[in-house]
Design a protein around this motif. Sequence first.
Motif, PDB file in Angstrom:
ATOM      1  N   TYR A 352       0.975  -1.038  -0.145  1.00 25.78           N
ATOM      2  CA  TYR A 352      -0.056   0.020   0.082  1.00 25.78           C
ATOM      3  C   TYR A 352       0.871   1.340   0.062  1.00 25.78           C
ATOM      4  O   TYR A 352       0.538   2.293   0.306  1.00 25.78           O
ATOM      5  CB  TYR A 352      -0.954   0.140   1.316  1.00 25.78           C
ATOM      6  CG  TYR A 352      -2.085  -0.976   1.093  1.00 25.78           C
ATOM      7  CD1 TYR A 352      -3.238  -0.671   0.269  1.00 25.78           C
ATOM      8  CD2 TYR A 352      -1.792  -2.349   1.558  1.00 25.78           C
ATOM      9  CE1 TYR A 352      -4.108  -1.718  -0.085  1.00 25.78           C
ATOM     10  CE2 TYR A 352      -2.883  -3.483   1.361  1.00 25.78           C
ATOM     11  CZ  TYR A 352      -3.870  -3.069   0.554  1.00 25.78           C
ATOM     12  OH  TYR A 352      -4.915  -4.071   0.166  1.00 25.78           O
ATOM     13  N   GLY A 353       2.041   1.185  -0.399  1.00 23.82           N
ATOM     14  CA  GLY A 353       2.665   2.465  -0.773  1.00 23.82           C
ATOM     15  C   GLY A 353       3.773   2.887   0.593  1.00 23.82           C
ATOM     16  O   GLY A 353       4.254   3.794   0.388  1.00 23.82           O
ATOM     17  N   PHE A 354       3.914   2.061   1.678  1.00 18.51           N
ATOM     18  CA  PHE A 354       4.479   2.423   2.674  1.00 18.51           C
ATOM     19  C   PHE A 354       6.168   1.880   2.322  1.00 18.51           C
ATOM     20  O   PHE A 354       6.258   1.173   1.289  1.00 18.51           O
ATOM     21  CB  PHE A 354       4.572   1.860   4.001  1.00 18.51           C
ATOM     22  CG  PHE A 354       3.313   2.218   4.695  1.00 18.51           C
ATOM     23  CD1 PHE A 354       3.484   3.042   5.792  1.00 18.51           C
ATOM     24  CD2 PHE A 354       2.001   1.784   4.210  1.00 18.51           C
ATOM     25  CE1 PHE A 354       2.316   3.617   6.374  1.00 18.51           C
ATOM     26  CE2 PHE A 354       0.854   2.280   4.972  1.00 18.51           C
ATOM     27  CZ  PHE A 354       0.890   3.339   6.211  1.00 18.51           C
ATOM     28  N   ASN A 355       7.205   2.670   2.793  1.00 21.34           N
ATOM     29  CA  ASN A 355       8.649   2.354   2.680  1.00 21.34           C
ATOM     30  C   ASN A 355       9.386   1.748   3.660  1.00 21.34           C
ATOM     31  O   ASN A 355       8.861   2.205   5.006  1.00 21.34           O
ATOM     32  CB  ASN A 355       9.521   3.429   1.980  1.00 21.34           C
ATOM     33  CG  ASN A 355       9.365   4.570   2.721  1.00 21.34           C
ATOM     34  OD1 ASN A 355       8.570   5.290   3.301  1.00 21.34           O
ATOM     35  ND2 ASN A 355      10.620   4.853   3.247  1.00 21.34           N
ATOM     36  N   ILE A 356      10.273   0.676   3.733  1.00 21.27           N
ATOM     37  CA  ILE A 356      10.964   0.418   4.836  1.00 21.27           C
ATOM     38  C   ILE A 356      12.003   1.406   5.048  1.00 21.27           C
ATOM     39  O   ILE A 356      12.876   1.819   4.027  1.00 21.27           O
ATOM     40  CB  ILE A 356      11.800  -0.796   4.371  1.00 21.27           C
ATOM     41  CG1 ILE A 356      10.732  -1.936   4.001  1.00 21.27           C
ATOM     42  CG2 ILE A 356      12.495  -1.496   5.864  1.00 21.27           C
ATOM     43  CD1 ILE A 356       9.461  -2.228   4.882  1.00 21.27           C
ATOM     44  N   ILE A 374       8.683   1.767   9.184  1.00 21.84           N
ATOM     45  CA  ILE A 374       8.135   2.195   8.026  1.00 21.84           C
ATOM     46  C   ILE A 374       7.873   3.700   7.963  1.00 21.84           C
ATOM     47  O   ILE A 374       7.761   4.289   8.916  1.00 21.84           O
ATOM     48  CB  ILE A 374       6.760   1.458   7.722  1.00 21.84           C
ATOM     49  CG1 ILE A 374       5.973   1.716   9.087  1.00 21.84           C
ATOM     50  CG2 ILE A 374       6.934  -0.146   7.573  1.00 21.84           C
ATOM     51  CD1 ILE A 374       4.452   1.315   9.095  1.00 21.84           C
ATOM     52  N   GLY A 375       7.878   4.073   6.752  1.00 17.47           N
ATOM     53  CA  GLY A 375       7.425   5.636   6.705  1.00 17.47           C
ATOM     54  C   GLY A 375       6.571   5.601   5.385  1.00 17.47           C
ATOM     55  O   GLY A 375       6.159   4.627   4.763  1.00 17.47           O
ATOM     56  N   TYR A 376       5.752   6.710   5.120  1.00 18.03           N
ATOM     57  CA  TYR A 376       4.838   7.046   4.297  1.00 18.03           C
ATOM     58  C   TYR A 376       4.743   8.433   3.708  1.00 18.03           C
ATOM     59  O   TYR A 376       4.701   9.316   4.125  1.00 18.03           O
ATOM     60  CB  TYR A 376       3.354   6.720   4.733  1.00 18.03           C
ATOM     61  CG  TYR A 376       2.306   6.582   3.960  1.00 18.03           C
ATOM     62  CD1 TYR A 376       1.960   5.491   2.813  1.00 18.03           C
ATOM     63  CD2 TYR A 376       1.349   7.720   3.633  1.00 18.03           C
ATOM     64  CE1 TYR A 376       1.285   5.204   2.064  1.00 18.03           C
ATOM     65  CE2 TYR A 376       0.507   7.594   2.539  1.00 18.03           C
ATOM     66  CZ  TYR A 376       0.362   6.381   1.855  1.00 18.03           C
ATOM     67  OH  TYR A 376      -0.554   6.512   0.762  1.00 18.03           O
ATOM     68  N   GLN A 377       5.189   8.203   2.287  1.00 18.82           N
ATOM     69  CA  GLN A 377       5.114   9.365   1.412  1.00 18.82           C
ATOM     70  C   GLN A 377       5.643  10.572   2.141  1.00 18.82           C
ATOM     71  O   GLN A 377       4.997  11.723   1.973  1.00 18.82           O
ATOM     72  CB  GLN A 377       4.048   9.460   0.954  1.00 18.82           C
ATOM     73  CG  GLN A 377       3.471   8.451   0.090  1.00 18.82           C
ATOM     74  CD  GLN A 377       2.199   8.360  -0.795  1.00 18.82           C
ATOM     75  OE1 GLN A 377       1.417   9.334  -0.574  1.00 18.82           O
ATOM     76  NE2 GLN A 377       2.025   7.702  -1.712  1.00 18.82           N
ATOM     77  N   GLY A 378       6.805  10.695   2.892  1.00 20.58           N
ATOM     78  CA  GLY A 378       7.124  11.965   3.549  1.00 20.58           C
ATOM     79  C   GLY A 378       6.651  12.406   4.934  1.00 20.58           C
ATOM     80  O   GLY A 378       6.700  13.438   5.361  1.00 20.58           O
ATOM     81  N   LEU A 379       5.301  11.767   5.021  1.00 16.18           N
ATOM     82  CA  LEU A 379       4.761  12.142   6.443  1.00 16.18           C
ATOM     83  C   LEU A 379       5.664  12.219   7.320  1.00 16.18           C
ATOM     84  O   LEU A 379       6.729  11.236   7.813  1.00 16.18           O
ATOM     85  CB  LEU A 379       3.617  11.033   6.717  1.00 16.18           C
ATOM     86  CG  LEU A 379       2.652  11.178   5.886  1.00 16.18           C
ATOM     87  CD1 LEU A 379       1.200  10.291   6.670  1.00 16.18           C
ATOM     88  CD2 LEU A 379       1.915  12.453   5.927  1.00 16.18           C
ATOM     89  N   ASP A 380       5.555  13.281   8.380  1.00 16.95           N
ATOM     90  CA  ASP A 380       6.485  13.354   9.482  1.00 16.95           C
ATOM     91  C   ASP A 380       6.029  12.133  10.884  1.00 16.95           C
ATOM     92  O   ASP A 380       4.926  11.765  10.707  1.00 16.95           O
ATOM     93  CB  ASP A 380       6.638  14.489  10.017  1.00 16.95           C
ATOM     94  CG  ASP A 380       5.375  15.235  10.651  1.00 16.95           C
ATOM     95  OD1 ASP A 380       4.424  14.451  10.975  1.00 16.95           O
ATOM     96  OD2 ASP A 380       5.442  16.419  10.802  1.00 16.95           O
ATOM     97  N   ASN A 381       6.727  11.850  11.899  1.00 18.86           N
ATOM     98  CA  ASN A 381       6.370  10.945  12.693  1.00 18.86           C
ATOM     99  C   ASN A 381       5.137  11.252  13.362  1.00 18.86           C
ATOM    100  O   ASN A 381       4.510  10.356  13.395  1.00 18.86           O
ATOM    101  CB  ASN A 381       7.456  10.984  13.835  1.00 18.86           C
ATOM    102  CG  ASN A 381       8.912  10.661  13.496  1.00 18.86           C
ATOM    103  OD1 ASN A 381       8.885   9.557  12.633  1.00 18.86           O
ATOM    104  ND2 ASN A 381       9.745  10.932  14.260  1.00 18.86           N
ATOM    105  N   GLU A 382       4.799  12.411  13.670  1.00 22.90           N
ATOM    106  CA  GLU A 382       3.578  13.082  14.297  1.00 22.90           C
ATOM    107  C   GLU A 382       2.415  12.497  13.431  1.00 22.90           C
ATOM    108  O   GLU A 382       1.426  12.011  13.964  1.00 22.90           O
ATOM    109  CB  GLU A 382       3.655  14.487  14.439  1.00 22.90           C
ATOM    110  CG  GLU A 382       2.590  15.159  15.440  1.00 22.90           C
ATOM    111  CD  GLU A 382       2.727  14.575  16.778  1.00 22.90           C
ATOM    112  OE1 GLU A 382       3.634  14.151  17.404  1.00 22.90           O
ATOM    113  OE2 GLU A 382       1.566  14.921  17.459  1.00 22.90           O
ATOM    114  N   ALA A 406      12.202  10.155   9.590  1.00 26.63           N
ATOM    115  CA  ALA A 406      10.736   9.915   9.874  1.00 26.63           C
ATOM    116  C   ALA A 406      10.101   8.497   9.630  1.00 26.63           C
ATOM    117  O   ALA A 406      10.421   8.097   8.741  1.00 26.63           O
ATOM    118  CB  ALA A 406       9.677  10.848   8.767  1.00 26.63           C
ATOM    119  N   GLY A 407       9.412   7.989  10.547  1.00 30.10           N
ATOM    120  CA  GLY A 407       8.950   6.832  10.335  1.00 30.10           C
ATOM    121  C   GLY A 407       8.437   6.161  11.886  1.00 30.10           C
ATOM    122  O   GLY A 407       8.457   6.932  12.973  1.00 30.10           O
TER     123      GLY A 407
END
Lengths: 434, 434
Positions: A352-356, A374-382, A406-407
């Motif tokens: 679903y588009g998350f990255n390791i 995991i991270g998602y499309q540049g979203l920050d941790n918060e 971020a992740g």
Amino acid sequence: MNLPISDETLNKVLHEMDIDHISDATIKQCCGVAKALEDLSGTRFSHLEFGVPGLKACQIGVDAQKRALDDGVASIYPNITGIPELKANASEFIKAFINLDINPECIIPTVGSMQGSFNLIFQCSKLQKEKDTILYINPGFSPHMLHSHVLGINYESFDIYNYRSEKLREKLEEYLSKGNVAALLYSNPNNPTWVCLTEEELQIIGECATKYDVIVLEDLAYLGMDFRTDISKPFEAPFQATVANYTDNYVLMLSASKIFSYAGERISLVAFSNKLYKREYKQLKELYGIGRMGESFALTFLYVASSGTSHSAQHAISAMMKAAVNGEYDFVGETREYARRAHIIKGLFTKYGFNIVYDKDGDANIGDGFFFTIGYQGLDNEELLLRLLRCGISAISLKETGSRQAGVRVCVSVLSSDQDMQLLEQRIKMFVEL
Amino acid sequence: MNLPISDETLNKVLHEMDIDHISDATIKQCCGVAKALEDLSGTRFSHLEFGVPGLKACQIGVDAQKRALDDGVASIYPNITGIPELKANASEFIKAFINLDINPECIIPTVGSMQGSFNLIFQCSKLQKEKDTILYINPGFSPHMLHSHVLGINYESFDIYNYRSEKLREKLEEYLSKGNVAALLYSNPNNPTWVCLTEEELQIIGECATKYDVIVLEDLAYLGMDFRTDISKPFEAPFQATVANYTDNYVLMLSASKIFSYAGERISLVAFSNKLYKREYKQLKELYGIGRMGESFALTFLYVASSGTSHSAQHAISAMMKAAVNGEYDFVGETREYARRAHIIKGLFTKYGFNIVYDKDGDANIGDGFFFTIGYQGLDNEELLLRLLRCGISAISLKETGSRQAGVRVCVSVLSSDQDMQLLEQRIKMFVEL
């Protein structure tokens, strides 16, 4: 299913729990938020935040511990340096799976590796006057840094993300050349990222430790769980990778919590290199009357900390190690279940588009094990954590672990059934659609 | 019997063990000397130095611990603040035998009272900036002072010998009025002297603690063992004497080691007064993010120390306390065996001209229990110990316990049979003739 949870409800819970930023919250606070949201929504969450064993305790340990209780050990103070049979079996275990020769006398039980790392850090800060600082190779297990903070010991840290391979040497030189570092600490395989240091990196750490007279505290809580390398055959290569092959300045921490799923009994071992165990430190002698590293650790530090470790639990870990050495208990095979779960859960997130986030060791993809990031499309941790929570997924921020990326950390241990996985997939889908 | 040992042999052993003065030696060193002399003389010593349980572990605890292991607790991290049933049973136990109302939430398990006192002292030194000192009412258990020494915390102490009754108030005022004392610590009944503080003295301590905002750390390791007062009937007077009747600024330490002869499993409880548990300290909040006394103790200090206490041992102490409350297990009756032994051994020493050093509580003779103290015709600690060793009797110097009196501590726990007593009498006779 009453998901997604509204922004209002989530903010209300955070406010009530006095949490300004979920990305700054401790694991305990994250668990509290998840619990509150579960109660409010009437929906069980997908818990990816707990770092607890998801398997049953090794029965060989349970049987041995019960036998020891029947034999009357409950009334007898345990020897602080460890019961002789445990020391002997642990020495064999270390030979069988790590291929190191460590004398039984150099192996000492502790009340979990938490007691081990607390007291090693404490002791290392007292060895030499000018060496008063602990260096953490991060990301890491946040209580390790809390040890130094509570003890009032100076510490420094860096995020390994940008310092793999030869770059690690430069970074280490930058810190160690100042001459104030007493010890450096990391966990391998790593909590929270599952980074496994390469042989090249372990060699660099070992060489730097020798060069600058720094002690390496290597936490092997997840021994054998880099499943890309099968160390399950006792006394046969390959073996667990370790810095001990490259320096004598090392102490290993071996916890029964994950290796034998024995977290409840708080039993671990600390293993000093034969050379370090015997080393005399003038300052230790002046301060506490006992100058030898190993004896000081047990008779000064562990003595005042708890006067030793549960007598019956010492028998448990002793028996489990013996069974592993004899090929009667395949602890690697047992814990391989975590790799199966990680493989599925990683697949769901990436689909679903998350990255390791921490994705490579050298050229190799990171292994499947207890944790991944995991991270998602540049979203920050918060943002990432808040959105996951709204969709019924709880995890912890990488920020708490000393990472600058971020992740979030995902722990796979408590999700096991097909139903758990289906539910998680629905929620990940919901996350993407939100 | 190859006794007495010659001066030459004794001096040789002390020299080899790097001991200049036996009166400065630790318990561990004293045990080592006795062991070496036993090997050389081929004669088993009369061991009066060990402070270990001389009884079998309470079977109710053993059974409960085994049951918990069968129920799978070994794989499950124990709640750091304690399992709910233990907290509830401990609260009942404290009501039944000490007649105090302490809420279950205020009672927290520790890895022996050693972990309790270490972390209480540590925490108390961090509550208020100006209060940075621990006051010990001595003689005492020497590791209690070692806690402060290892942690680098300031401490002061005085020998209670000359400060009984109203004189205790003057002495306490002298220290506490300076405003720098965070906590004061003592054990009652006292290790090493078996002094039991009178109600008048407990009241004085409590009043001073309230007046100067000082926390009293009361070690009740020998709960119920002042056998002059029979507290064995649950919920019926008389009850265990405690400072808790005179101040809210208290923390009790309740170890299973002697009360239930459960020393091997390292399990104890710390019980905060309801008021102190909830008290907020600004400095704790600033330093560690958690300001409430009780939560800080568990979630900051115990967390980094060992991440909690053996899960199965928590079930053991819980069951033992429940059985005591229900009148199914008479822990006072069981430990009364120590009084029998003390009565005989005290009789032997006094018959041959020894005196009891700490001999009175108010007007009453000191009770018979786990320990007592002896001197002989003005001999100093060094001479007394050396002569006893030559005659096959090992004990520890009062000097190590913070006493300024000449004498040694006698622990009666490991001598039980008629033969043990006859052998001891022969050796005392030999001592007098030497």
